[in-house]
Design a protein around this motif. Sequence first.
Motif, PDB file in Angstrom:
ATOM      1  N   GLY A   8      -5.700  17.221  12.004  1.00 27.08           N
ATOM      2  CA  GLY A   8      -4.428  16.653  12.468  1.00 27.08           C
ATOM      3  C   GLY A   8      -3.944  15.448  11.681  1.00 27.08           C
ATOM      4  N   ALA A   9      -4.674  15.073  10.655  1.00 26.52           N
ATOM      5  CA  ALA A   9      -4.311  13.846   9.937  1.00 26.52           C
ATOM      6  C   ALA A   9      -2.998  14.025   9.178  1.00 26.52           C
ATOM      7  CB  ALA A   9      -5.417  13.471   8.962  1.00 26.52           C
ATOM      8  N   PRO A  10      -2.200  12.950   9.054  1.00 23.92           N
ATOM      9  CA  PRO A  10      -0.934  13.070   8.326  1.00 23.92           C
ATOM     10  C   PRO A  10      -1.169  13.489   6.886  1.00 23.92           C
ATOM     11  CG  PRO A  10      -1.159  10.894   9.337  1.00 23.92           C
ATOM     12  CD  PRO A  10      -2.462  11.582   9.498  1.00 23.92           C
ATOM     13  N   LYS A  11      -0.226  14.272   6.374  1.00 13.12           N
ATOM     14  CA  LYS A  11      -0.316  14.695   4.966  1.00 13.12           C
ATOM     15  C   LYS A  11       0.764  13.965   4.202  1.00 13.12           C
ATOM     16  CE  LYS A  11      -2.199  19.091   6.398  1.00 13.12           C
ATOM     17  NZ  LYS A  11      -3.330  18.301   6.848  1.00 13.12           N
ATOM     18  N   PHE A  12       0.433  13.570   3.016  1.00  9.78           N
ATOM     19  CA  PHE A  12       1.372  12.754   2.245  1.00  9.78           C
ATOM     20  C   PHE A  12       1.765  13.443   0.961  1.00  9.78           C
ATOM     21  CE2 PHE A  12      -1.555   9.777   4.437  1.00  9.78           C
ATOM     22  CZ  PHE A  12      -0.651   9.313   5.386  1.00  9.78           C
ATOM     23  N   ARG A  13       3.023  13.285   0.611  1.00  4.14           N
ATOM     24  CA  ARG A  13       3.492  13.818  -0.664  1.00  4.14           C
ATOM     25  C   ARG A  13       2.955  12.960  -1.811  1.00  4.14           C
ATOM     26  NH1 ARG A  13       9.699  15.898  -0.102  1.00  4.14           N
ATOM     27  NH2 ARG A  13       9.075  17.885   0.805  1.00  4.14           N
ATOM     28  N   PRO A  14       2.626  13.588  -2.932  1.00  5.40           N
ATOM     29  CA  PRO A  14       2.199  12.781  -4.083  1.00  5.40           C
ATOM     30  C   PRO A  14       3.341  11.889  -4.563  1.00  5.40           C
ATOM     31  CG  PRO A  14       2.502  15.089  -4.709  1.00  5.40           C
ATOM     32  CD  PRO A  14       2.655  15.029  -3.222  1.00  5.40           C
ATOM     33  N   LEU A  15       2.996  10.716  -5.061  1.00  4.90           N
ATOM     34  CA  LEU A  15       4.022   9.787  -5.560  1.00  4.90           C
ATOM     35  C   LEU A  15       4.404  10.218  -6.971  1.00  4.90           C
ATOM     36  CD1 LEU A  15       2.530   6.367  -4.377  1.00  4.90           C
ATOM     37  CD2 LEU A  15       4.029   7.937  -3.158  1.00  4.90           C
ATOM     38  N   LEU A  16       5.428  11.074  -7.058  1.00  7.75           N
ATOM     39  CA  LEU A  16       5.792  11.635  -8.358  1.00  7.75           C
ATOM     40  C   LEU A  16       6.319  10.573  -9.318  1.00  7.75           C
ATOM     41  CD1 LEU A  16       7.504  15.023  -7.453  1.00  7.75           C
ATOM     42  CD2 LEU A  16       5.103  14.401  -7.467  1.00  7.75           C
ATOM     43  N   SER A  17       6.716   9.449  -8.772  1.00  7.57           N
ATOM     44  CA  SER A  17       7.246   8.375  -9.623  1.00  7.57           C
ATOM     45  C   SER A  17       6.778   7.035  -9.038  1.00  7.57           C
ATOM     46  CB  SER A  17       8.773   8.455  -9.636  1.00  7.57           C
ATOM     47  OG  SER A  17       9.332   7.185  -9.775  1.00  7.57           O
ATOM     48  N   PHE A  18       6.701   6.034  -9.897  1.00  5.30           N
ATOM     49  CA  PHE A  18       6.354   4.693  -9.409  1.00  5.30           C
ATOM     50  C   PHE A  18       7.406   4.170  -8.422  1.00  5.30           C
ATOM     51  CE2 PHE A  18       4.162   4.507 -13.686  1.00  5.30           C
ATOM     52  CZ  PHE A  18       2.871   4.576 -13.174  1.00  5.30           C
ATOM     53  N   ILE A  30      -4.113  12.018 -10.413  1.00  4.99           N
ATOM     54  CA  ILE A  30      -5.120  11.437  -9.500  1.00  4.99           C
ATOM     55  C   ILE A  30      -4.542  10.198  -8.816  1.00  4.99           C
ATOM     56  CG2 ILE A  30      -6.345  10.030 -11.262  1.00  4.99           C
ATOM     57  CD1 ILE A  30      -8.076  11.932  -8.424  1.00  4.99           C
ATOM     58  N   GLN A  31      -3.681   9.482  -9.511  1.00  8.94           N
ATOM     59  CA  GLN A  31      -3.039   8.308  -8.890  1.00  8.94           C
ATOM     60  C   GLN A  31      -2.010   8.748  -7.852  1.00  8.94           C
ATOM     61  OE1 GLN A  31      -1.482   6.425 -12.428  1.00  8.94           O
ATOM     62  NE2 GLN A  31      -3.463   5.541 -13.010  1.00  8.94           N
ATOM     63  N   SER A  32      -1.152   9.683  -8.252  1.00  5.70           N
ATOM     64  CA  SER A  32      -0.046  10.068  -7.365  1.00  5.70           C
ATOM     65  C   SER A  32      -0.571  10.652  -6.057  1.00  5.70           C
ATOM     66  CB  SER A  32       0.857  11.096  -8.054  1.00  5.70           C
ATOM     67  OG  SER A  32       0.189  12.332  -8.179  1.00  5.70           O
ATOM     68  N   THR A  33      -1.724  11.300  -6.119  1.00  7.87           N
ATOM     69  CA  THR A  33      -2.229  12.003  -4.942  1.00  7.87           C
ATOM     70  C   THR A  33      -3.125  11.115  -4.080  1.00  7.87           C
ATOM     71  OG1 THR A  33      -2.429  13.768  -6.560  1.00  7.87           O
ATOM     72  CG2 THR A  33      -3.014  14.309  -4.319  1.00  7.87           C
ATOM     73  N   THR A  34      -3.923  10.270  -4.727  1.00  4.19           N
ATOM     74  CA  THR A  34      -4.844   9.461  -3.911  1.00  4.19           C
ATOM     75  C   THR A  34      -4.197   8.182  -3.391  1.00  4.19           C
ATOM     76  OG1 THR A  34      -5.760   8.384  -5.891  1.00  4.19           O
ATOM     77  CG2 THR A  34      -6.953  10.304  -5.032  1.00  4.19           C
ATOM     78  N   TRP A  35      -3.186   7.671  -4.084  1.00  7.41           N
ATOM     79  CA  TRP A  35      -2.592   6.406  -3.621  1.00  7.41           C
ATOM     80  C   TRP A  35      -2.119   6.454  -2.171  1.00  7.41           C
ATOM     81  CZ3 TRP A  35       0.414   4.890  -8.720  1.00  7.41           C
ATOM     82  CH2 TRP A  35      -0.466   4.166  -9.552  1.00  7.41           C
ATOM     83  N   PRO A  36      -1.312   7.467  -1.762  1.00  8.84           N
ATOM     84  CA  PRO A  36      -0.867   7.451  -0.360  1.00  8.84           C
ATOM     85  C   PRO A  36      -2.046   7.473   0.616  1.00  8.84           C
ATOM     86  CG  PRO A  36       0.342   9.100  -1.627  1.00  8.84           C
ATOM     87  CD  PRO A  36      -0.741   8.593  -2.517  1.00  8.84           C
ATOM     88  N   LEU A  37      -3.058   8.263   0.299  1.00  8.99           N
ATOM     89  CA  LEU A  37      -4.223   8.350   1.191  1.00  8.99           C
ATOM     90  C   LEU A  37      -4.937   7.006   1.277  1.00  8.99           C
ATOM     91  CD1 LEU A  37      -5.488  11.749  -0.225  1.00  8.99           C
ATOM     92  CD2 LEU A  37      -4.774  11.380   2.156  1.00  8.99           C
ATOM     93  N   LEU A  38      -5.046   6.351   0.134  1.00  7.83           N
ATOM     94  CA  LEU A  38      -5.741   5.057   0.117  1.00  7.83           C
ATOM     95  C   LEU A  38      -4.901   3.981   0.807  1.00  7.83           C
ATOM     96  CD1 LEU A  38      -7.317   5.223  -3.447  1.00  7.83           C
ATOM     97  CD2 LEU A  38      -8.517   5.354  -1.268  1.00  7.83           C
ATOM     98  N   PHE A  39      -3.586   4.019   0.580  1.00  8.80           N
ATOM     99  CA  PHE A  39      -2.720   3.054   1.281  1.00  8.80           C
ATOM    100  C   PHE A  39      -2.835   3.262   2.795  1.00  8.80           C
ATOM    101  CE2 PHE A  39       0.268   3.288  -2.631  1.00  8.80           C
ATOM    102  CZ  PHE A  39      -0.384   2.221  -3.233  1.00  8.80           C
ATOM    103  N   ALA A  40      -3.041   4.508   3.203  1.00 10.58           N
ATOM    104  CA  ALA A  40      -3.131   4.821   4.637  1.00 10.58           C
ATOM    105  C   ALA A  40      -4.514   4.535   5.209  1.00 10.58           C
ATOM    106  CB  ALA A  40      -2.765   6.284   4.862  1.00 10.58           C
TER     107      ALA A  40
END
Length: 496
Positions: free
Chosen positions: A73-83, A106-116
């Motif tokens: 059930g965890a939120p899913k985040f879109r990759p950060l395609l741009s800074f 690896i940055q675009s995909t892990t950043w939202p998860l890590l910020f969360a």
Amino acid sequence: MGKRHHDSTEQRPKKKSKSEKPAKAPKDNENGDEKTTKKTSYSEAPALSKLPQSEIETYMTEKIIKITDPLAGAPKFRPLLSFDYLPECDTALYSQLKAFPAPTPIQSTTWPLLFAGRDVIGIAETGSGKTLGFGLPCLKKLIDSKSSKKPYHPRAVIISPTRELAMQIYDQLVKYAGSEKTTVTCIYGGVGKDEQRHALQKAAIVVATPGRLKDLQNDGSVNLGKVNYLVLDEADRMLDKGFEQDIKDIIQPMPVSRRQTVMFTATWPRSIQNLAATFMNSPVTVTIGGDPSADPRANTRIKQVVEVVDPRDKEGRLIQLLSQSQKGQSPEKVLVFCLYKKEAMRVENLIRNKGFKVAGIHGDLNQSDRFRNLDAFKKGTATVLVATDVAARGLDIPAVMLVINVTFPLTVEDYVHRIGRTGRAGAEGHAITMFTETDKGLSGGLINVLKAAKQDVPEDLLKFGTTVKKKQHDSYGAFYKDIGTDKAATKITFDD
Ligand SMILES: Nc1ncnc2c1ncn2[C@@H]1O[C@H](COP(=O)(O)OP(=O)(O)OP(=O)(O)O)[C@@H](O)[C@H]1O
């Protein structure tokens, strides 16, 4: 490669509502409480939420991104395609990113998860920007939670297997940290402790090698009880036998329920995956470029050449290769790997006697010589660096054109890391490996690495057999052996 790797957990719901809400931290595994100590939230930028889902899917497919989340059930985040889609932050944290066109996958995909606030295992090829992958969220977390209380107890610990890599991570963080840079410190062995003790008194982020950090922890110079962001860089190395106990001791005062745990690497052998899970809380696993537990994945922009040779011909062949690469006004930078320290010293002398500009890095040198020699190679005053596996992982040396493996490493994972010193950040690279009958136990693993990267497999190598031995070596990821090649190995030494 080229195959689409999507599993059900990575499908983003069509509705935007979930990602627009701040993400709550997941429930604690142990007692069911909210992990309030993590106090992290992330809201997706509205402009990112507005992008068509097809654009996101195309990106995920092209970059071969797989996200596996055990929390259904965890939120899913879109990759950060741009800074531009980075969440707001209260300083100039993002200003240095202008040097780059876009986040790497690896940055675009892990950043939202890590910020969360999620625990994350990030696996991506060598040279793909993993340092900023874990480093930027680390700095943001510090900036967002800035407390006026002084002196600090460290809030973040980043552990690295070698002193040079620890320094490199430290340099990167300092570059992005702006006014926070005085609260970042680097702790490693081989130098005096007093200055490090002093720096620890105001350190919020500690980058360290395990042995020295453990020492300073044991003598009361640092209290890690407030750490809420823990990174194991080169995570598979950090969990191997040489380091496992140190890591357990270091993290003892920071319970898994109160810390965010992050592991990044380019190789992720099955053998350490269960152990890794015991250090983490429902980690999301992000892999770029295909399943890393099947066979280690080499960076596909590196042209890999394997030459099966008679051991007696190795040095002659090495000099021949160097003669080609070192001729002319601007000789190429070449990194030469040996397995043993004594072998490295002998090879360095041989190369020097042939008139090439060479430096060396291995565990028998004192730390200032290690730093000085690495620096000479970075600056190009030495264009050949002879190294043991102490330089195999993580080092980001500009413009290494060629890696030559004079002696094959103990594992194919180490091979992938060694050759990964070339072909970084989107550049092309070239690796030439001398393989002898003595190394035949690793032929199956090497053949798989070559095939996965669509490289030629020489007939001579196939003759050694294609079977992959499950357990390659007792000391997976060992740096070097401290005896000569003429005797059986007796001792493996690690950095402190
Ligand atoms: N978004 C980006 N775009 C382009 N280059 C980048 C980006 N982010 C980082 N880099 C650069 O890429 C290079 C490699 O990055 P880094 O050292 O973090 O790789 P890595 O994935 O950790 O490699 P390794 O597996 O060998 O440790 C560095 O010089 C870094 O400055």
